[in-house]
Design an enzyme around this catalytic site. Structure first.
Site, PDB file in Angstrom:
ATOM      1  CB  ALA C 239      34.035  34.950  40.897  1.00 35.68           C
ATOM      2  CG  HIS C 240      38.464  35.720  43.323  1.00 34.50           C
ATOM      3  ND1 HIS C 240      38.896  36.360  44.447  1.00 34.50           N
ATOM      4  CD2 HIS C 240      37.487  34.886  43.733  1.00 34.50           C
ATOM      5  CE1 HIS C 240      38.234  35.918  45.482  1.00 34.50           C
ATOM      6  NE2 HIS C 240      37.375  35.024  45.085  1.00 34.50           N
TER       7      HIS C 240
END
EC number: 2.3.1.191
Lengths: 351, 351, 351
Positions: C239-240
Site C-alpha cells: 500500500a501507499h
C-alpha cells in the site's frame, strides 16, 4: 509539473480563515515533518501535534484550537483532513489525457464514443459499447460489447471490461482490474465439473473507485451490483451475484464469495473473507483478515483470528487449542467435584 | 443478443419430459423469484421450493417429485441443476469471435496458427508457438515462444502465457491470468538473494478453467502441472512445481506454495493457503481460509482459524489464547490436587 | 533452445573441483531423481542424499563430504545450492529480446530510450520517461510519464508503471505487476468518501524482483520505497507509503497496509498481513498467514492462526475459543476454592 497557487487562493477555494501572508506561493503538499517553506501541510491527527512547532511548512491547515498557539502562516478549517483531501487534487502530477481517439485504437463501427472522451493507445472497444463525455480510457484497455462508461470516468491503462458491464458516473478504475469475468459456476456430474454459462452482467454505481488488479465477476443470471460511492482497494475478489451497498469501503485483498450481500456504510479491513450466500447489515466494521461464515444482523465491529505470538509460544498455543474441548470438559468435571467438597458448591454454568 | 428457443426444443436437447406447451418461446434464464413468462427457471435446492408456486417463470426445470404439485409448464429431469448448466450456454450473450487473425496482431513467422482459430487485436504470438483449431485468443493476449494451446480453447482478452506453456483442449482462461511466470526461487548468499533461473515450463490438462488474475508459475526444473478438469477461480496463486490432480476445484484467493502436490477431486474453499513441499491426498475438502502446514493423508474435511466474534469479545478470546498453555498447566495441577482430596481421585489424562 | 556446456567449463565458471570427465557435455539441469546422463544435478538438502547413489545424472554438484562416497562425475563446491543458482542461468530457455524498438510501440517524443534497450510490441512510453541501456521492456508494457528504469532491468510482457515510478538497476518485474497505482486514500465526510489525490511516487532499489500481478501503490505525499535486493513474490499488495528494507523477501499473497515500515533481511511467508502504521525491525520472520497488528521490535520468528484440524473437531475448538474468557475466569475461581481446602494453597498467578 508543479502547480503554484497563492495561499490566499487556497483559502478562498476552501472557505478557510487565512492567518498570514496571502501572497505566499504554495507548490505542493507534505507532512509536518517533511514540508519545506513552499509546501502546505496539515494537522489532522492530534498525535502529530508535537511536530507542529518545529515544522518548516510554508503554511498549515489546522483547526481553530490548534491555530491559537501557532506562529506560522495557517489556514483555519473545521476539518483539516477533509480540506487536505480537497486541495490535494490541485497538486496532483497525474497527466491529463487530451480528448480524442488515439489512432492505434480499434473501435467497433457501432460503438459510441463521445467526442469529449479520451481513448488511449491500443485500446479495443467492441460492438455496441458506449463511452460518455469526459471519460478517459487509458492505453491498452479493453471495453467489451455493449458495456457502458458514464460521464467523467477515469480508467487507468490496462483495465478490462467484459461485455455487458454498466458503469456509472465519475468512476475510477485502476490498472489490471477486470470487471465482468465469468464467475465460478459449475455443476458436479459424477465428479466432473460442468460449466454454467455466466449470463448476467455487472452494474457499478456512481463515484465508485476500483483498485489495482481487483476482480468483479459478472452475475450468473442477474447482475453483480456495486452501489454508489463504494471504494474497493487493490487485489479484491468480488464473486458473481454479490451486492455491495452504497458507500461501503473494502481495503486490499478482501474476498467476497458468491451471492453474498453487504450493506451500506460498511468497512472491511484488509484480507477479510466472506463465505457465499450470507447478508451483512449496514454499518458493520470487519477487522483485518476476519473470516465471516454467517450473516451479521447487528451493526458493530467483528473479528476473528488469533493474536500474533513469538513462534515458539504460538506452537504451544496452537497445540492447546486442539485440546480445548477436552480441557473444557475437564474443567466442568473439576467444578462438579470441587462443588462436592467445598462450601460454595455450585460452579458457574458451562455456557 | 437474445436467443429464442421453444420449450419443446429444450426438452429434446435435455432429454427431459415436457409438461405443458411445447411451442412456448423461451428467451432466457432466471431464478424462480425473478423469472418472467418468457424465461425458464429451475428448482434444484429444496430450500427454494417455497418460491415455486408463486413463480412467474414461463417454465421450470424440476424433478419428478416436485413436478407433481406444480401447475405451470415444466421440464422434468433427474438433475435440474445439471440441466440448467447445460442449457445455460444456449442463452450466453458472450460474443463469438470470428475465425481469422486481426490485422494488428504481431505473429512470429514460425508460429503455427490454425486457420480455424481466432486471434484478436494487439495479440502477440512468439516464435514456435502453436494455436490449434477452434481456439479463441482474445485481444491483447501474449503467447510466448513454443507455447501451445489445444483445440477449442478460449482465452479472454489480456491473458499472458510465457514461453513453454503447454495447454490442453477446451481450456478456458479469464482475463489477467498469467501462466509461466518465473517462480520465487532464490539462494541466500550471506544475506543477499541470488536468483535461480526457472527453466521448467507449465503443463495444463484438458477441460481446465483458470480465473481472472490467477497466476501459475513455471517449474524451477520440471513443469508445474495442472490435471484434467481442474477448475481454478480468480486471484489464485500456484507456485512453481505444484501439481494439482484431476477434477480438483479451488475457489478464489487460494495460495499454493512451491512443490506441493494436491490430489484428485479435492475442493479448496476461498482463501485457503498451503505451505510448500506437502502432499494432499484425493477427496480432501478444505474450508475457507484454512492454513495447511502439513500433508493430509486421509480424505475428509479440514479447517483452521477461529469463529468470528464481536470485536470486544474477540479481544478477550485472543488474549486468553495466549494464556492457554499456562491455563492447561494450571488445570492439570488442579486436577492433581483435587485428586488428593476428593474420592474419585484420578483426573482425566492430559492428552 | 538447449545449451550444451562441457563439464570442465562448468567447473571453471564455478571455481569447482572437477571429479571425472571434463569433456562430458551437459545440456540441462534436473533433480537427482529425474536427471538423465546429459544433465547436471545437485545435492544441497541432506534429506535427498538417499537419491544420490541411484541417480542417473551425468554429474552432480555436491559438497566435499558427499563426494567421498560418490562414484559418478561430480563438481565439488562449498555451497551446491548456490552453485546450482549460478549455473541455472546458463540453461535458461527464456528468449532474449534483441535491442531496438518494435515498430508498433508508441513512444513520446521526449521520452529517452537507450539504443541498447529492447522495447516490445504494443508498448506505450509516455512523456519524459527514461529507459536505460540493457533494459528489456516486454510487449504490452506501459511506462508512465517521467518514470525511469535503470540499467539491465527486465520487464516481462504486460507490466504497468504509472507516472513518476523510479526503478533501480537490474530489476526484474513479472507480468501483470502494477507499480504506482493510486493508493487507498479517502477522507470521510458525513458517510461519503472523498478521494485524496496520491501525489507521491514509487522508488524501487537495485536488484529487486517483483512477482506476477503484484501491486505497489504510489505514496500519498512522499514515495513508497522498496529497498535494494528486495524480492517480492506474486499477488502481493504493497500500500501507499510503505517502506521495505534491503534484502527482505516476501512470499506470495502478502498484504502490507499503508505507511507500514519493514526492516532489512526480513522474511514473510505466504499470505501474511500487516496492518498500517506499524514498524517491523530487521531480521524478523513471519510464518504463513500471520496477522500482524502491532509493531515488532525484537528479531525472531512470529506466528498467528490456529493449526488445522478435521472439520468436526475444529467446530468444537472454535466454539470453545469463544468460551475461553469464561473458562479462564472459572479456572481462577476453582484455584481459589481449591486453595481453601488443600494443603498447598496458592495457585499459580493469572497473569
Amino acid at each position: 509539473m508543479t502547480a503554484t497557487i497563492k495561499l490566499g487562493q487556497l483559502a478562498e477555494i476552501l472557505g478557510a480563515t487565512l492567518r498570514g501572508n496571502e501572497e505566499k506561493p504554495i507548490t505542493g503538499l507534505a507532512t509536518l515533518q517533511e514540508a519545506g517553506p513552499a509546501q502546505l501541510s496539515f494537522l489532522a491527527n492530534p498525535q502529530y501535534r508535537k511536530y507542529l512547532a518545529d515544522s518548516q511548512a510554508g503554511a498549515v491547515l489546522l483547526k481553530a484550537a490548534d491555530a491559537e498557539g501557532y506562529g506560522g502562516d495557517s489556514l483555519v478549517v473545521a476539518d483539516p483532513y477533509l480540506a487536505y483531501a480537497r486541495i490535494s487534487h490541485l497538486f496532483d502530477p497525474k497527466p491529463k489525457a487530451p480528448a480524442g481517439i488515439h489512432p492505434s485504437a480499434v473501435i467497433a463501427a457501432d460503438a459510441q464514443v463521445d467526442p469529449a472522451a479520451s481513448i488511449g493507445a491500443f485500446v479495443v472497444i467492441e460492438s455496441g459499447a458506449r463511452i460518455a463525455a469526459g471519460v478517459t480510457v487509458g492505453a491498452q484497455c479493453f471495453i467489451g460489447a455493449r458495456s457502458e462508461i458514464g460521464e467523467g470516468g477515469w480508467l487507468a491503462p490496462r483495465v478490462t471490461l467484459y461485455h455487458d458491464v454498466r458503469i456509472g458516473k465519475r468512476v475510477v478504475i485502476q490498472s489490471g482490474a477486470v470487471l465482468g469475468g465469468e464467475g465460478f459456476g459449475f455443476a458436479n456430474e459424477k465428479g466432473v465439473w460442468q460449466k454454467i454459462a455466466q449470463i448476467g452482467g455487472v452494474t457499478i454505481g456512481d463515484d465508485v473507485e476500483i483498485g489495482v488488479n481487483t476482480a468483479i465477476d459478472r452475475g450468473a443470471l442477474a447482475d453483480t451490483i456495486i452501489g454508489n460511492g463504494v471504494k474497493l482497494d487493490n487485489q479484491i475478489q468480488i464473486a458473481h451475484n454479490v451486492q455491495v451497498g452504497d458507500h461501503t469501503a473494502m481495503a486490499a485483498c478482501c474476498g467476497i464469495s458468491g451471492s453474498t450481500k453487504i450493506g451500506k456504510h460498511c468497512m472491511l479491513a484488509g484480507g477479510v473473507g466472506l463465505v457465499g450466500h450470507i447478508e451483512i447489515c449496514d454499518n458493520v466494521f470487519l477487522t483485518g483478515m476476519t473470516m465471516v461464515t454467517h450473516s451479521i444482523t447487528e451493526p458493530g465491529a467483528y473479528s476473528s483470528g488469533t493474536a500474533m505470538q513469538p513462534a515458539a509460544e504460538w506452537r504451544k498455543s496452537a497445540a492447546r487449542i486442539r485440546q480445548l474441548d477436552d480441557m473444557a470438559r475437564r474443567l466442568r468435571q473439576l467444578e462438579k467435584r470441587v462443588g462436592d467438597v467445598t462450601p460454595d458448591g455450585n460452579a458457574s454454568s458451562d455456557g
